[in-house]
Design a protein around this motif. Structure first.
Motif, PDB file in Angstrom:
ATOM      1  N   GLU A  35       0.837  -1.208   0.000  1.00  0.00           N
ATOM      2  CA  GLU A  35       0.000   0.000   0.000  1.00  0.00           C
ATOM      3  C   GLU A  35       0.876   1.264   0.000  1.00  0.00           C
ATOM      4  O   GLU A  35       0.625   2.209  -0.744  1.00  0.00           O
ATOM      5  N   ALA A  38       2.457   1.699  -3.399  1.00  0.00           N
ATOM      6  CA  ALA A  38       1.466   2.129  -4.390  1.00  0.00           C
ATOM      7  C   ALA A  38       1.189   3.625  -4.228  1.00  0.00           C
ATOM      8  O   ALA A  38       1.125   4.375  -5.204  1.00  0.00           O
ATOM      9  N   GLY A  42       2.413   6.285  -6.974  1.00  0.00           N
ATOM     10  CA  GLY A  42       1.293   6.987  -7.617  1.00  0.00           C
ATOM     11  C   GLY A  42       1.446   8.498  -7.459  1.00  0.00           C
ATOM     12  O   GLY A  42       1.257   9.265  -8.403  1.00  0.00           O
ATOM     13  N   GLU A  43       1.828   8.915  -6.248  1.00  0.00           N
ATOM     14  CA  GLU A  43       1.967  10.356  -6.016  1.00  0.00           C
ATOM     15  C   GLU A  43       3.103  10.947  -6.832  1.00  0.00           C
ATOM     16  O   GLU A  43       2.990  12.051  -7.367  1.00  0.00           O
ATOM     17  N   HIS A  85       4.450   2.211 -10.543  1.00  0.00           N
ATOM     18  CA  HIS A  85       3.168   2.127  -9.823  1.00  0.00           C
ATOM     19  C   HIS A  85       2.354   0.932 -10.343  1.00  0.00           C
ATOM     20  O   HIS A  85       1.800   0.157  -9.560  1.00  0.00           O
ATOM     21  N   PHE A  86       2.338   0.782 -11.649  1.00  0.00           N
ATOM     22  CA  PHE A  86       1.596  -0.316 -12.275  1.00  0.00           C
ATOM     23  C   PHE A  86       2.216  -1.663 -11.865  1.00  0.00           C
ATOM     24  O   PHE A  86       1.510  -2.627 -11.572  1.00  0.00           O
ATOM     25  N   TYR A  89       1.247  -2.517  -8.397  1.00  0.00           N
ATOM     26  CA  TYR A  89      -0.144  -3.003  -8.418  1.00  0.00           C
ATOM     27  C   TYR A  89      -0.180  -4.469  -8.885  1.00  0.00           C
ATOM     28  O   TYR A  89      -0.817  -5.317  -8.263  1.00  0.00           O
ATOM     29  N   GLY A 114      -7.470   4.937 -13.968  1.00  0.00           N
ATOM     30  CA  GLY A 114      -6.005   4.958 -13.791  1.00  0.00           C
ATOM     31  C   GLY A 114      -5.307   4.306 -14.960  1.00  0.00           C
ATOM     32  O   GLY A 114      -4.298   4.810 -15.463  1.00  0.00           O
ATOM     33  N   PHE A 115      -5.874   3.190 -15.421  1.00  0.00           N
ATOM     34  CA  PHE A 115      -5.252   2.466 -16.527  1.00  0.00           C
ATOM     35  C   PHE A 115      -5.313   3.300 -17.812  1.00  0.00           C
ATOM     36  O   PHE A 115      -4.356   3.322 -18.591  1.00  0.00           O
ATOM     37  N   ALA A 154      -5.971  10.935 -14.083  1.00  0.00           N
ATOM     38  CA  ALA A 154      -5.161  10.559 -12.919  1.00  0.00           C
ATOM     39  C   ALA A 154      -5.739  11.197 -11.656  1.00  0.00           C
ATOM     40  O   ALA A 154      -5.794  10.564 -10.595  1.00  0.00           O
ATOM     41  N   HIS A 157      -8.792   9.312 -10.645  1.00  0.00           N
ATOM     42  CA  HIS A 157      -8.343   8.032 -10.064  1.00  0.00           C
ATOM     43  C   HIS A 157      -7.929   8.238  -8.596  1.00  0.00           C
ATOM     44  O   HIS A 157      -8.312   7.485  -7.702  1.00  0.00           O
ATOM     45  N   MET A 158      -7.197   9.315  -8.351  1.00  0.00           N
ATOM     46  CA  MET A 158      -6.712   9.575  -7.002  1.00  0.00           C
ATOM     47  C   MET A 158      -7.857   9.910  -6.052  1.00  0.00           C
ATOM     48  O   MET A 158      -7.889   9.445  -4.916  1.00  0.00           O
ATOM     49  N   ILE A 161      -9.821   6.789  -4.966  1.00  0.00           N
ATOM     50  CA  ILE A 161      -9.201   5.881  -3.993  1.00  0.00           C
ATOM     51  C   ILE A 161      -9.028   6.542  -2.633  1.00  0.00           C
ATOM     52  O   ILE A 161      -8.904   5.863  -1.623  1.00  0.00           O
ATOM     53  N   ARG A 163      -8.323   7.808   0.746  1.00  0.00           N
ATOM     54  CA  ARG A 163      -8.765   7.233   2.009  1.00  0.00           C
ATOM     55  C   ARG A 163      -8.787   8.285   3.111  1.00  0.00           C
ATOM     56  O   ARG A 163      -9.730   8.433   3.832  1.00  0.00           O
TER      57      ARG A 163
HETATM   58  C1  HEM Z   1      -1.104   8.244 -14.424  1.00  0.00           C
HETATM   59  C2  HEM Z   1      -1.459   7.158 -13.797  1.00  0.00           C
HETATM   60  C3  HEM Z   1      -1.705   7.012 -12.317  1.00  0.00           C
HETATM   61  C4  HEM Z   1      -1.575   7.900 -11.261  1.00  0.00           C
HETATM   62  C5  HEM Z   1      -1.100   9.359 -11.294  1.00  0.00           C
HETATM   63  C6  HEM Z   1      -1.937   7.188 -10.058  1.00  0.00           C
HETATM   64  C7  HEM Z   1      -1.929   7.733  -8.792  1.00  0.00           C
HETATM   65  C8  HEM Z   1      -2.257   7.049  -7.645  1.00  0.00           C
HETATM   66  C9  HEM Z   1      -2.138   7.568  -6.287  1.00  0.00           C
HETATM   67  C10 HEM Z   1      -1.648   8.958  -5.912  1.00  0.00           C
HETATM   68  C11 HEM Z   1      -2.548   6.615  -5.438  1.00  0.00           C
HETATM   69  C12 HEM Z   1      -2.624   6.707  -3.906  1.00  0.00           C
HETATM   70  C13 HEM Z   1      -3.984   7.208  -3.470  1.00  0.00           C
HETATM   71  C14 HEM Z   1      -4.090   7.223  -1.951  1.00  0.00           C
HETATM   72  O1  HEM Z   1      -3.983   6.160  -1.334  1.00  0.00           O
HETATM   73  O2  HEM Z   1      -4.276   8.325  -1.408  1.00  0.00           O
HETATM   74  C15 HEM Z   1      -2.905   5.462  -6.236  1.00  0.00           C
HETATM   75  C16 HEM Z   1      -3.356   4.283  -5.712  1.00  0.00           C
HETATM   76  C17 HEM Z   1      -3.656   3.180  -6.463  1.00  0.00           C
HETATM   77  N1  HEM Z   1      -3.519   3.047  -7.818  1.00  0.00           N
HETATM   78 FE1  HEM Z   1      -2.907   4.458  -9.116  1.00  0.00          FE
HETATM   79  N2  HEM Z   1      -2.302   5.914 -10.401  1.00  0.00           N
HETATM   80  C18 HEM Z   1      -2.160   5.764 -11.769  1.00  0.00           C
HETATM   81  C19 HEM Z   1      -2.373   4.619 -12.507  1.00  0.00           C
HETATM   82  C20 HEM Z   1      -2.761   3.417 -11.979  1.00  0.00           C
HETATM   83  C21 HEM Z   1      -2.893   2.188 -12.737  1.00  0.00           C
HETATM   84  C22 HEM Z   1      -2.561   2.028 -14.211  1.00  0.00           C
HETATM   85  C23 HEM Z   1      -3.323   1.247 -11.866  1.00  0.00           C
HETATM   86  C24 HEM Z   1      -3.625  -0.195 -12.109  1.00  0.00           C
HETATM   87  C25 HEM Z   1      -4.048  -0.691 -13.231  1.00  0.00           C
HETATM   88  C26 HEM Z   1      -3.450   1.860 -10.564  1.00  0.00           C
HETATM   89  C27 HEM Z   1      -3.876   1.231  -9.423  1.00  0.00           C
HETATM   90  C28 HEM Z   1      -3.895   1.771  -8.172  1.00  0.00           C
HETATM   91  C29 HEM Z   1      -4.315   1.055  -6.972  1.00  0.00           C
HETATM   92  C30 HEM Z   1      -4.835  -0.369  -6.888  1.00  0.00           C
HETATM   93  C31 HEM Z   1      -4.165   1.932  -5.909  1.00  0.00           C
HETATM   94  C32 HEM Z   1      -4.480   1.676  -4.428  1.00  0.00           C
HETATM   95  C33 HEM Z   1      -3.304   0.978  -3.813  1.00  0.00           C
HETATM   96  C34 HEM Z   1      -3.556   0.705  -2.355  1.00  0.00           C
HETATM   97  O3  HEM Z   1      -3.514   1.662  -1.590  1.00  0.00           O
HETATM   98  O4  HEM Z   1      -3.806  -0.424  -2.022  1.00  0.00           O
HETATM   99  N3  HEM Z   1      -3.077   3.193 -10.671  1.00  0.00           N
HETATM  100  N4  HEM Z   1      -2.715   5.754  -7.564  1.00  0.00           N
END
Ligand code: HEM
Length: 201
Positions: A35, A38, A42-43, A85-86, A89, A114-115, A154, A157-158, A161, A163
């Motif tokens: 976690e 990720a 992601g950030e 990040h991917f 995941y 996100g994808f 993006a 997506h953020m 998720i 929390r």
């Molecule tokens: C430009 C693309 C992406 C950005 C900027 C991004 C950004 C982020 C950020 C900032 C978080 C944390 C959110 C939080 O907990 O406050 C996050 C979590 C997550 N992202 Fe992405 N993401 C992107 C692409 C993807 C892709 C392609 C996937 C999977 C196919 C993905 C799957 C996830 C998952 C599953 C989490 C939750 C992880 C966890 O806390 O268990 N993301 N993303």
């Protein structure tokens, strides 16, 4: 001196990756390393996306043309962190069960979004070399405008998720709105100027 700037920027962009690597190596990522990784990766993806979008306004405000040279590098670093990040995941969430990926993309809207952002970044990365710019001509610019779509996806997506850290999301959202707003105002100004010229006034 000028020659040293590019490698220095490159190394600076790698610092977050090295730091994360160090935290993994020393087992210092807290109770849920998957976690934490990720969230961090992601950030950093989003921060690099914002940095890429900030280059034009910074250049226009400061007249510092040198920044243009780094746009491609910083954009590619956004793809680099998105790939990390991917991978996180795939590893921690899916355990490399590739079949599940398809279902997740179809059934979980935040993954779909996100994808989609990731696919756009990959397309922009593949077409970023100068040879592709020459090959695609005017379409290159059109294609690379998709970075705005990637940034908005993006952000969605953020938020989906999110929390706990609403303050952080608010800061990211505000910076993105300012950067996109700046582009929109510039675009409107240009369009109005063109219209005035066409009318001959
Ligand atoms: C430009 C693309 C992406 C950005 C900027 C991004 C950004 C982020 C950020 C900032 C978080 C944390 C959110 C939080 O907990 O406050 C996050 C979590 C997550 N992202 Fe992405 N993401 C992107 C692409 C993807 C892709 C392609 C996937 C999977 C196919 C993905 C799957 C996830 C998952 C599953 C989490 C939750 C992880 C966890 O806390 O268990 N993301 N993303």
């Amino acid at each position: 001196m000028r020659k040293a700037i590019k490698p220095a920027v490159f190394c600076a962009c790698l610092v977050p990756f090295c730091w994360l690597f160090y935290l993994v190596w020393t087992n210092n990522l807290g109770p849920d390393p998957g976690e934490a990784l990720a969230k961090e990766s992601g950030e950093w993806t989003f921060r690099f996306l914002l940095a890429t979008l900030a280059i034009t306004p910074v250049q226009q405000f400061t007249g510092w043309r040198i920044t243009n040279r780094y746009r491609r590098m910083i954009g590619l670093f956004s793809l680099f962190y998105a790939s990390a990040h991917f991978l996180v995941y795939l590893m921690f969430v899916l355990g490399f069960r590739w079949g599940t990926l398809y279902t997740e993309i179809l059934e979980r809207p935040y993954i779909t979004v996100g994808f989609s952002a990731f696919v756009i970044l990959v397309a922009l990365g593949i077409t970023s070399p100068k040879a592709m710019l020459r090959k695609l001509g005017k379409n290159w610019k059109r294609l690379h405008r998709l970075i705005y779509v990637a940034a908005v996806l993006a952000m969605i997506h953020m938020i989906w998720i999110l929390r706990s850290d609403f303050g952080e999301a608010l800061i990211y959202g505000t910076v993105l709105t300012l950067l996109l707003g700046y582009r929109a105002v510039n675009w409107l100004r240009k369009r109005n100027r063109k219209l005035r010229l066409a009318r001959g006034s």
